[in-house]
Design a protein around this motif. Structure first.
Motif, short mmCIF file in Angstrom:
data_model
loop_
_atom_site.label_atom_id
_atom_site.label_comp_id
_atom_site.label_asym_id
_atom_site.label_seq_id
_atom_site.Cartn_x
_atom_site.Cartn_y
_atom_site.Cartn_z
N GLU A 1 0.83 -1.20 0.00
CA GLU A 1 0.00 0.00 0.00
C GLU A 1 0.87 1.25 0.00
O GLU A 1 1.98 1.25 0.55
N CYS B 1 -2.64 0.10 -4.03
CA CYS B 1 -2.23 -1.23 -3.58
C CYS B 1 -1.66 -1.96 -4.78
O CYS B 1 -2.40 -2.36 -5.68
N TRP C 1 -10.35 -2.94 0.61
CA TRP C 1 -9.67 -2.06 1.55
C TRP C 1 -10.37 -2.20 2.90
O TRP C 1 -11.60 -2.11 2.98
N CYS D 1 -4.78 -3.29 2.46
CA CYS D 1 -5.25 -3.84 1.20
C CYS D 1 -5.39 -5.36 1.35
O CYS D 1 -4.56 -6.00 2.02
N GLY E 1 -1.80 -6.73 2.72
CA GLY E 1 -0.67 -5.82 2.71
C GLY E 1 -0.29 -5.45 4.13
O GLY E 1 -0.93 -5.88 5.09
#
Length: 121
Positions: A6, A22, A36, A95, A112
């Motif tokens: 991200e 992302c 998200w 993400c 992420g």
């Protein structure tokens, strides 16, 4: 290895805008839905928005009309445009990629590392 990275977080005043990105990497052939999520201190992680490969999107009620999720399938990249930000949007934004097919194997759910968004009043 597969990575979701991200970027775009930061500090912004209330009413301002930020655009999160992302970027997925790691010999990826396909990503299913991308989402998200956010987690504020002392709170559980919650869904902000989610988009399918075909572009169908859903949003949390708290961000409808202010946030827009999108993706570029060719670049394996997702985006979250955040407008009219409020102090209550302050959180770490993560993400998520679902049903990732890569040269390293399949991943049903991949996250992420998160990016901090802080909205000052």
């Amino acid at each position: 290895q597969v990575r979701l990275v991200e970027s775009g977080g930061g500090l912004v005043q209330a009413g301002g805008s930020l655009r999160l990105s992302c970027a997925a990497s790691g010999s990826i052939f396909r990503i299913g839905a991308m989402g998200w999520y956010r987690q504020a201190p002392g709170k559980q992680r919650e869904l902000v928005a989610r988009i399918t490969p075909g572009g169908s999107a859903v949003y949390a009620d708290s961000v409808k009309g202010r946030f827009t999720i999108s993706r570029d399938n060719a670049k394996n990249t997702g985006y979250l445009q955040m407008n009219s930000l409020k102090p209550e949007d302050t959180a770490v934004y993560y993400c998520n990629g679902e049903d990732i097919v890569s040269a390293y194997g399949p991943y049903s759910n991949y996250w992420g590392q998160g990016t901090q968004v802080t909205v000052s009043s």
